[in-house]
Design a protein around this motif. Structure first.
Motif, PDB file in Angstrom:
ATOM      1  N   HIS A  15       0.823  -1.204   0.000  1.00  0.00           N
ATOM      2  CA  HIS A  15       0.000   0.000   0.000  1.00  0.00           C
ATOM      3  C   HIS A  15       0.858   1.256   0.000  1.00  0.00           C
ATOM      4  O   HIS A  15       1.663   1.474   0.910  1.00  0.00           O
ATOM      5  CB  HIS A  15      -0.915   0.020   1.224  1.00  0.00           C
TER       6      HIS A  15
ATOM      7  N   THR B  87       0.762   4.885   0.921  1.00  0.00           N
ATOM      8  CA  THR B  87      -0.107   5.574   1.902  1.00  0.00           C
ATOM      9  C   THR B  87      -0.036   7.093   1.737  1.00  0.00           C
ATOM     10  O   THR B  87      -0.287   7.839   2.678  1.00  0.00           O
ATOM     11  CB  THR B  87       0.291   5.184   3.333  1.00  0.00           C
ATOM     12  N   ASP B  88       0.288   7.536   0.525  1.00  0.00           N
ATOM     13  CA  ASP B  88       0.480   8.971   0.275  1.00  0.00           C
ATOM     14  C   ASP B  88      -0.745   9.614  -0.367  1.00  0.00           C
ATOM     15  O   ASP B  88      -0.626  10.517  -1.192  1.00  0.00           O
ATOM     16  CB  ASP B  88       1.710   9.182  -0.610  1.00  0.00           C
TER      17      ASP B  88
ATOM     18  N   CYS C 124      -5.697   8.320   4.663  1.00  0.00           N
ATOM     19  CA  CYS C 124      -4.836   7.196   5.014  1.00  0.00           C
ATOM     20  C   CYS C 124      -3.942   7.639   6.172  1.00  0.00           C
ATOM     21  O   CYS C 124      -3.020   8.431   5.983  1.00  0.00           O
ATOM     22  CB  CYS C 124      -4.002   6.756   3.817  1.00  0.00           C
TER      23      CYS C 124
ATOM     24  N   ASN D 286      -1.124   7.635   8.577  1.00  0.00           N
ATOM     25  CA  ASN D 286       0.204   7.038   8.654  1.00  0.00           C
ATOM     26  C   ASN D 286       0.483   6.418  10.019  1.00  0.00           C
ATOM     27  O   ASN D 286       1.308   5.499  10.126  1.00  0.00           O
ATOM     28  CB  ASN D 286       1.278   8.079   8.344  1.00  0.00           C
TER      29      ASN D 286
ATOM     30  N   PHE E 102      -0.979   2.958   9.253  1.00  0.00           N
ATOM     31  CA  PHE E 102      -0.598   2.199   8.061  1.00  0.00           C
ATOM     32  C   PHE E 102       0.834   2.455   7.603  1.00  0.00           C
ATOM     33  O   PHE E 102       1.252   1.938   6.567  1.00  0.00           O
ATOM     34  CB  PHE E 102      -1.568   2.521   6.915  1.00  0.00           C
TER      35      PHE E 102
ATOM     36  N   GLU F 146       4.269   4.834   6.432  1.00  0.00           N
ATOM     37  CA  GLU F 146       4.478   5.911   5.465  1.00  0.00           C
ATOM     38  C   GLU F 146       5.263   5.390   4.265  1.00  0.00           C
ATOM     39  O   GLU F 146       6.467   5.151   4.341  1.00  0.00           O
ATOM     40  CB  GLU F 146       5.230   7.066   6.124  1.00  0.00           C
TER      41      GLU F 146
ATOM     42  N   GLU G 147       8.797  -1.000   5.460  1.00  0.00           N
ATOM     43  CA  GLU G 147       7.545  -1.221   6.175  1.00  0.00           C
ATOM     44  C   GLU G 147       7.767  -2.277   7.243  1.00  0.00           C
ATOM     45  O   GLU G 147       8.679  -3.097   7.147  1.00  0.00           O
ATOM     46  CB  GLU G 147       6.428  -1.675   5.230  1.00  0.00           C
TER      47      GLU G 147
ATOM     48  N   ARG H 246      -1.411   2.369  -5.168  1.00  0.00           N
ATOM     49  CA  ARG H 246      -2.621   3.003  -4.643  1.00  0.00           C
ATOM     50  C   ARG H 246      -3.861   2.251  -5.137  1.00  0.00           C
ATOM     51  O   ARG H 246      -3.881   1.746  -6.248  1.00  0.00           O
ATOM     52  CB  ARG H 246      -2.721   4.461  -5.104  1.00  0.00           C
TER      53      ARG H 246
END
Length: 355
Positions: free
Chosen positions: A238, A240-241, A245, A247, A250, A252, A289, A319
């Motif tokens: 994913h 996440t930008d 969403c 951060n 989830f 960054e 991540e 995305r």
């Protein structure tokens, strides 16, 4: 208009329609592009594609990217010829209706649309609800069950009719970047390694896995067959930008920020370190991540294969996962190929990343 050149191998995989259990079109693309570069090439009972380079090498490195995608499977046709279905993989039910789709049949593709009751015919309470699967149907423009059955069959599958399109430079949208990019990356990595003039130690086995979306099934059997010392799964992750969403929940990660390297229980720490060193050596951007549990990827099956496999996971930022219009920066895909080529070349004989 974007002038970015999409590799033909990747474009063909994205065009191939390959819901879990029905991967034939993607298999054919992988066969065409990867088999000529491999020293050995095989398929198996689950439909995996297994390409081997440097077969006497040590350690054995398995690269896995799944070639299956989400889909719909026909389960019932009513007397008026409207088609009902079940979902293959994890769909967001709120985005299924109102889509153009293509059904794969024994006699070729059949086009249709997904329909539901129009908003004008709903009361206020109905408008607030996400439709259930049995409240959505496929319309192929026929007037009876008999007419429908002349064109389609129970068990035929469908995919969204959303093709690859570049929307800004190297940023593209397609219905199945998840995970045609992973299958492309493992195949392309083997192709480039086959062109290396300097010998490297590892036996490299690139596997386009089947049925990941319904339980990492192809990875489970192919990991047993390949019996690797080291493995890297390649999937999407994913980005996440985008709005909405958090951060804090989830992490960054961003589109165009480079491949995502995973850390956590599913990941061998030595493999993570080596992927990190490889990214730094070739000076590509990368992201990190953290996942505290078995990941939702082929890595979770491969790590537990036989006596255990030293496993890593690299993801392409994406995305709008599991929608008809997923978005990826194709520069991240190219950087991931470069990363895996360097990682494979860096492995040393007899080092199996035990810790």
């Amino acid at each position: 208009m974007s002038t970015y050149k999409v590799p033909a191998f990747l474009a063909e995989l994205l065009h191939a329609r390959s819901p879990s259990g029905y991967e034939a079109e993607a298999q054919a693309v992988f066969d065409r592009h990867v088999k000529p570069a491999a020293d050995a090439y095989a398929n198996d009972a689950l439909g995996n594609r297994i390409a081997t380079l440097n077969p006497k090498g040590d350690p054995v490195l398995m690269l896995a990217g799944h070639m299956d995608e989400l889909g719909l499977i026909i389960t019932f046709i009513n007397k008026e010829g409207f088609i009902y279905f079940d979902t293959i993989g994890g769909h967001d039910l709120s985005v299924i209706s109102g889509r153009r789709i293509i059904i794969q049949t024994a006699n070729g593709p059949v086009k249709g649309v997904t329909g539901k009751r129009a908003i004008h015919l709903m009361d206020d309470e109905d408008r607030k609800k996400v439709p259930k699967k049995h409240e959505i149907w496929i319309d192929i423009g026929v007037r009876s069950k008999a007419e429908a059955l002349e064109r389609v069959a129970i068990g035929d599958v469908a995919t969204y009719d959303h093709e690859l399109e570049l929307i800004s430079g190297s940023i593209g949208t397609a219905r199945a970047f998840d995970n045609k990019v992973g299958a492309y990356i493992v195949g392309e990595t083997l192709i480039r390694l086959a062109k290396e003039k300097k010998p490297f130690a590892a036996k490299v086995v690139s596997v386009a896995t089947s049925q990941e979306e319904i339980g990492v099934r192809g990875a489970t059997t192919s990991a047993y067959l390949v019996n690797p010392h080291i493995a890297v799964a390649i999937d999407v992750g994913h980005a996440t930008d985008h709005p909405d969403c958090d951060n804090r929940r989830f992490g960054e990660t961003k589109l165009g920020g480079g491949p995502i390297l995973c850390r956590g229980a599913n990941i061998n720490p030595k493999i993570y370190d080596r992927l990190l060193r490889a990214a730094k050596k070739i000076k590509i951007p990368y992201q990190i991540e953290a996942d505290p549990r078995p990941t939702g990827t082929d890595a979770r099956a491969i790590q537990m294969g036989r006596g255990g496999v030293a496993t890593g996971l690299v993801s392409i930022p994406l995305r709008y996962m599991h929608t008809p219009s997923e978005v990826v920066d194709l520069e991240d895909v190219e950087r991931c190929v470069q990363l895996l080529v360097e990682f494979a070349k860096s492995l040393e004989k007899g080092d199996y990343a035990h810790w």
